[in-house]
Scaffold this motif. Structure first.
Motif, PDB file in Angstrom:
ATOM      1  N   HIS A  96     -13.480  10.343  54.198  1.00 40.50           N
ATOM      2  CA  HIS A  96     -14.923  10.166  54.358  1.00 40.50           C
ATOM      3  C   HIS A  96     -15.463   9.393  53.159  1.00 40.50           C
ATOM      4  O   HIS A  96     -16.148   9.937  52.291  1.00 40.50           O
ATOM      5  N   THR A 154     -24.358  15.179  51.225  1.00 39.37           N
ATOM      6  CA  THR A 154     -25.010  15.378  52.522  1.00 39.37           C
ATOM      7  C   THR A 154     -24.027  15.688  53.643  1.00 39.37           C
ATOM      8  O   THR A 154     -24.450  15.964  54.762  1.00 39.37           O
ATOM      9  N   ILE A 155     -22.737  15.630  53.368  1.00 39.96           N
ATOM     10  CA  ILE A 155     -21.755  16.044  54.370  1.00 39.96           C
ATOM     11  C   ILE A 155     -20.761  16.998  53.707  1.00 39.96           C
ATOM     12  O   ILE A 155     -20.606  17.003  52.481  1.00 39.96           O
ATOM     13  N   TRP A 157     -17.457  17.530  55.179  1.00 34.74           N
ATOM     14  CA  TRP A 157     -16.129  17.338  55.781  1.00 34.74           C
ATOM     15  C   TRP A 157     -15.077  16.989  54.728  1.00 34.74           C
ATOM     16  O   TRP A 157     -13.887  17.053  54.988  1.00 34.74           O
ATOM     17  N   TYR A 294     -26.488  24.641  60.737  1.00 38.84           N
ATOM     18  CA  TYR A 294     -26.742  23.338  60.116  1.00 38.84           C
ATOM     19  C   TYR A 294     -27.934  22.636  60.765  1.00 38.84           C
ATOM     20  O   TYR A 294     -28.143  22.722  61.977  1.00 38.84           O
ATOM     21  N   ASN A 296     -29.201  18.838  60.949  1.00 36.63           N
ATOM     22  CA  ASN A 296     -28.883  17.452  60.621  1.00 36.63           C
ATOM     23  C   ASN A 296     -30.136  16.646  60.310  1.00 36.63           C
ATOM     24  O   ASN A 296     -31.182  16.818  60.937  1.00 36.63           O
ATOM     25  N   CYS A 348     -26.343  20.057  53.549  1.00 35.87           N
ATOM     26  CA  CYS A 348     -25.398  19.162  54.232  1.00 35.87           C
ATOM     27  C   CYS A 348     -26.087  18.552  55.451  1.00 35.87           C
ATOM     28  O   CYS A 348     -25.901  18.981  56.595  1.00 35.87           O
ATOM     29  N   GLU A 350     -25.915  15.551  56.824  1.00 28.86           N
ATOM     30  CA  GLU A 350     -25.256  14.559  57.676  1.00 28.86           C
ATOM     31  C   GLU A 350     -23.989  15.140  58.295  1.00 28.86           C
ATOM     32  O   GLU A 350     -22.954  14.492  58.342  1.00 28.86           O
ATOM     33  N   ARG A 351     -24.065  16.379  58.770  1.00 24.16           N
ATOM     34  CA  ARG A 351     -22.842  17.004  59.265  1.00 24.16           C
ATOM     35  C   ARG A 351     -22.356  16.350  60.554  1.00 24.16           C
ATOM     36  O   ARG A 351     -21.203  16.480  60.934  1.00 24.16           O
ATOM     37  N   ASN A 353     -22.031  13.306  60.722  1.00 26.14           N
ATOM     38  CA  ASN A 353     -21.352  12.127  60.185  1.00 26.14           C
ATOM     39  C   ASN A 353     -22.189  10.870  60.063  1.00 26.14           C
ATOM     40  O   ASN A 353     -21.687   9.844  59.638  1.00 26.14           O
TER      41      ASN A 353
END
Length: 389
Positions: A96, A154-155, A157, A294, A296, A348, A350-351, A353
């Motif tokens: 990522h 922000t993510i 992963w 979450y 987004n 988080c 931008e889960r 993506n």
């Protein structure tokens, strides 16, 4: 600063593990490490099959590599052996990234199978884990103890080590980058030797470790300080873009977390803030919606509208593009106006993506923020830019 650009490609967004499970191996492919069909776990990557070979790319679609280059060690001993026998090695985590970090003339060492949380000292607030632990798994594990990762992007992963090695940071003026919370690294040196690196015994190397992107060796374990888990109350408003410079200092100093997204073509900016609150009930009593999972920053419908916005811009249909952008902001403000949630579920953002993009991180003295922002704003007055934050 993130500048969004349209990066259309022939890649499909899939789980790499599920895609590779369906790849039919030819005789030439028999040399592929079969563990490649069961890793990389969770998150999204982009992959395609070209000339009977599986090609994968980092999330931003800025670099690609053949799957035959990847190795998936099961444990530290495997990492040692691979480092010893291979002259050129790049380490990878969840892919990522925006930069071409996995591009290699040798092998790409994926640490995603080194994914165990080894121990936790709740009194000292120190957690020990392998390098391939995913951020979201670590957050879930820590929340059971009322603890949390010190800062988040922000993510979530990424692998924890990949996030540290690439300089992941949060959105608060008083909160340091993720690597500041690391207390020790265990690395495999280029000769295969194992070395523990900490501030006391190896101060120079420790300071150089992050964000070093694996330059000094392959990290296999880390010890990290953690913090008490917080409940955050978040809000979003829209303001005229011309007001950003004057309110920026107050915004950053009066909120623990803040995010400004500027939409220069429609002369607007969104201001997102999040601050600790005593309880969910207190925030709800203050008018917040109670979000259990979450939230987004952009939902799937808003992402689709932004893709449409970029397509329209590429076709020079700017008036229609800006009308689409207005609808994106209206939708966001309605969803994110005021809500409360658990620390990692709020930060988080931008889960899902986000949209693949390449970005540039700018480091400047905070005392000069007005001059810097004014320079950026002067640029967009004469150059049409999609948006940035």
């Amino acid at each position: 600063m993130t500048i969004l650009s349209s990066l259309k490609s022939s890649f499909s967004t899939v789980s790499l593990a599920s895609l590779l499970d369906k790849v039919k191996l030819t005789d030439d492919d028999e040399t592929i490490d079969k563990s490649v069909t069961v890793r990389i776990r969770s998150g999204l990557v982009r992959a395609k099959k070209t000339n009977n070979e599986v090609i994968i790319t980092n999330w931003a679609e800025t670099v690609e590599a053949g799957v035959k280059q990847f190795r998936f060690p099961d444990n530290t001993d495997d990492v040692v052996e691979l480092v010893k026998i291979c002259r050129k090695v790049r380490c990878s985590g969840a892919l990522h990234s925006c930069a071409p970090l996995i591009e290699s003339q040798g092998i790409i060492l994926s640490l995603t199978k080194l994914d165990q949380i080894i121990s936790i000292d709740t009194a000292a607030r120190i957690v020990r884990m392998q390098a391939g632990v995913r951020m979201h798994d670590l957050c879930t594990y820590l929340s059971d103890y009322g603890l949390a990762v010190g800062t988040l992007g922000t993510i979530d992963w990424q692998t924890i080590c990949g996030a540290v090695m690439t300089g992941t940071h949060g959105g608060g003026l008083t909160i340091p980058s993720l690597h500041d919370f690391v207390r020790s690294y265990t690395i495999v040196l280029p000769d295969g030797a194992l070395k523990r690196v900490d501030k006391e015994t190896s101060p120079t190397l420790f300071r150089a470790m992050a964000p070093s992107m694996g330059l000094f060796g392959a990290v296999v374990e880390m010890e990290m300080a953690v913090v008490p888990l917080e409940i955050l109350e978040a809000q979003m408003i829209s303001i005229p873009v011309d007001d950003v410079i004057q309110c920026f200092d107050s915004l950053m100093k009066t909120n623990k977390y803040a995010r400004v997204v500027v939409y220069p073509t429609i002369k607007k900016a969104t201001i997102w803030t999040a601050n600790p609150v005593a309880s969910r009930e207190a925030a709800v009593a203050n008018g917040a919606s109670n979000n259990s999972g979450y939230t987004n920053f952009r939902n799937d419908e808003e992402k689709a509208m932004l893709e449409s916005f970029l397509d329209l811009c590429n076709g020079n249909e700017f008036e229609e593009a800006d009308r689409v952008l207005e609808r994106v902001l209206e939708s966001q403000i309605q969803r994110l106006k005021h809500y409360v949630g658990q620390y990692n579920h709020v930060l988080c953002l931008e889960r899902n993506n986000g949209i693949p993009h390449a970005d540039i991180e700018m480091n400047f003295s905070y005392e000069k923020h007005k001059d810097v922002l004014q320079t950026v704003f002067d640029h967009y007055e004469n150059n049409r830019l999609p948006y940035y934050n």
